[in-house]
Write a protein that holds these residues in place. Structure first.
Motif, PDB file in Angstrom:
ATOM      1  N   VAL A   1      -5.355   9.326   2.643  1.00  0.00           N
ATOM      2  CA  VAL A   1      -5.786   7.998   3.088  1.00  0.00           C
ATOM      3  C   VAL A   1      -7.263   8.028   3.479  1.00  0.00           C
ATOM      4  N   ALA A   2      -7.914   6.881   3.280  1.00  0.00           N
ATOM      5  CA  ALA A   2      -9.317   6.730   3.694  1.00  0.00           C
ATOM      6  C   ALA A   2      -9.609   5.255   3.882  1.00  0.00           C
ATOM      7  N   LEU A   3     -10.229   4.918   5.010  1.00  0.00           N
ATOM      8  CA  LEU A   3     -10.646   3.545   5.265  1.00  0.00           C
ATOM      9  C   LEU A   3     -11.973   3.284   4.575  1.00  0.00           C
ATOM     10  N   ASP A   4     -12.004   2.266   3.728  1.00  0.00           N
ATOM     11  CA  ASP A   4     -13.235   1.836   3.058  1.00  0.00           C
ATOM     12  C   ASP A   4     -14.084   3.036   2.636  1.00  0.00           C
ATOM     13  N   PRO A   5     -13.562   3.896   1.781  1.00  0.00           N
ATOM     14  CA  PRO A   5     -14.267   5.154   1.486  1.00  0.00           C
ATOM     15  C   PRO A   5     -15.594   4.942   0.770  1.00  0.00           C
ATOM     16  N   GLY A   6     -16.609   5.611   1.289  1.00  0.00           N
ATOM     17  CA  GLY A   6     -17.898   5.675   0.629  1.00  0.00           C
ATOM     18  C   GLY A   6     -17.961   6.908  -0.244  1.00  0.00           C
TER      19      GLY A   6
ATOM     20  N   GLY B   1      -2.899   7.712  -3.566  1.00  0.00           N
ATOM     21  CA  GLY B   1      -3.370   7.634  -2.192  1.00  0.00           C
ATOM     22  C   GLY B   1      -3.338   6.222  -1.663  1.00  0.00           C
ATOM     23  N   ALA B   2      -3.969   6.048  -0.496  1.00  0.00           N
ATOM     24  CA  ALA B   2      -4.064   4.740   0.153  1.00  0.00           C
ATOM     25  C   ALA B   2      -5.511   4.562   0.598  1.00  0.00           C
TER      26      ALA B   2
ATOM     27  N   ARG C   1      -0.259  -0.233   1.432  1.00  0.00           N
ATOM     28  CA  ARG C   1       0.034   0.868   0.517  1.00  0.00           C
ATOM     29  C   ARG C   1       1.043   1.837   1.138  1.00  0.00           C
ATOM     30  N   ILE C   2       0.878   2.152   2.418  1.00  0.00           N
ATOM     31  CA  ILE C   2       1.849   3.007   3.110  1.00  0.00           C
ATOM     32  C   ILE C   2       3.215   2.344   3.098  1.00  0.00           C
ATOM     33  N   ALA C   3       3.244   1.028   3.321  1.00  0.00           N
ATOM     34  CA  ALA C   3       4.517   0.298   3.303  1.00  0.00           C
ATOM     35  C   ALA C   3       5.175   0.386   1.932  1.00  0.00           C
TER      36      ALA C   3
END
Length: 323
Positions: A214-219, A277-278, A288-290
């Motif tokens: 998982v990654a939030l708003d990946p750069g 991934g998510a 996505r996890i859901a």
């Protein structure tokens, strides 16, 4: 069906080893209750699990998957019992085939027929954890006379399942089936097969868990981190077949032909990372996890990118708020 959420130690190749301790503390701060402690090229899994246990208060420590071809059932039982006694935390163990590189090249152990070897390891290990003196003569696992001084009957045994043979072993003998780097569609298919195997064996359906990067708003840094780790798995047995089925057969062939990891990482498209991934905003990651839970996963272990999110604190906190 339960909707559990835990964290998996990522062991990113571009991060300091000791970050694992910060990730565990961040998981507890976020309210997660389970941490998976596997083994790569940094810490011994039992040593790291003990270090995490003495620095946290309530995390459940799930150790592994450990390669069945490397340790004996006695060594694994001793490790599990030691972590539990020294930390006071609940402990579980996971087993897996690993890969020819780790088993044969790193540890100089024979690689071959991991499914029957895993089956025998589960049977022998369960005897030891339940406090019985082990007298086991299998084709792959043999051990006589040892008994734990402190039985561990509450320890569950998980098996990492890639491919039909390992899935069958996991469904018929383990308490939990573990998947890594898969799509929700693959989870749904394995969920169906696990139920069929368990029904045929006349036993309860084991729990199904999946590990999801998982990654939030990946750069660029976060995406590069995910690509670099994924490159390690491209040619591995089981993983390669899955990636090929997703349309990346050429990448798998390059990996199995001996291409360098850096070369492979640069060739991995974001599309592949997103399929297993998510990624995205907190809402997108939570949805996505859901999707994995809806596909049949009882437990999702998130593998947090830390290149742009130190110790994965932001993503764990965000997911904890959504759960």
């Amino acid at each position: 069906m339960s909707r559990e959420l835990g964290v998996v130690m990522p062991y990113w190749l571009d991060r300091p080893d000791a970050e694992a301790l910060e990730i565990a503390r961040a998981a507890e701060e976020a309210g997660l209750d389970t941490v998976w402690v596997g083994e790569m090229a940094s810490f011994d899994a039992f040593a790291l699990a003990t270090a995490i246990g003495v620095r946290t208060e309530r995390l459940r420590l799930k150790i592994g998957p450990l390669a069945v071809g490397v340790r004996s059932p006695v060594a694994i039982a001793l490790g599990v019992a030691s972590v539990g006694a020294l930390t006071g935390h609940p402990v579980d163990v996971a087993l897996g085939a690993s890969s020819p590189v780790i088993v044969s090249a790193w540890h100089d152990r024979a690689w071959g027929r991991p499914a029957p070897q895993t089956r025998e390891m589960v049977l022998a290990l369960r005897e030891l954890l339940n406090g019985r003196r082990l007298e086991f003569d299998g084709e792959h696992v043999r051990s006589h006379g040892f008994r734990l001084r402190g039985p561990q009957p509450g320890v569950s045994i998980a098996v990492a399942a890639f491919g039909p043979k390992m899935t069958g072993v996991a469904a018929r003998h383990a308490d939990e089936v573990v998947l890594n780097l898969v799509t929700p569609g693959h989870v749904a298919e394995v969920h169906r097969r696990v139920r069929e195997h368990a029904s045929a064996a006349g036993r309860p359906v084991p729990k199904l868990s999946v590990w999801v990067p998982v990654a939030l708003d990946p750069g660029p840094a976060a995406l590069g981190q995910l690509q670099g780790q994924l490159a390690v798995y491209l040619g591995a047995p089981g993983y390669g077949e899955l990636f090929a089925s997703l349309g990346f057969e050429a990448l798998v062939e390059r990996a199995r032909a001996g291409a360098a990891r850096a070369e492979l990482a640069g060739a991995i498209p974001e599309q592949l990372v997103a399929q297993i991934g998510a990624l995205g905003t907190p809402d997108e990651v939570a949805r996505r996890i859901a999707a994995y839970h809806q596909a049949g996963a009882d437990h999702v272990g998130i593998v947090p990118s830390t290149a742009e999110d130190p110790a994965g604190r932001r993503v764990m906190a965000a997911l904890a708020r959504e759960s």
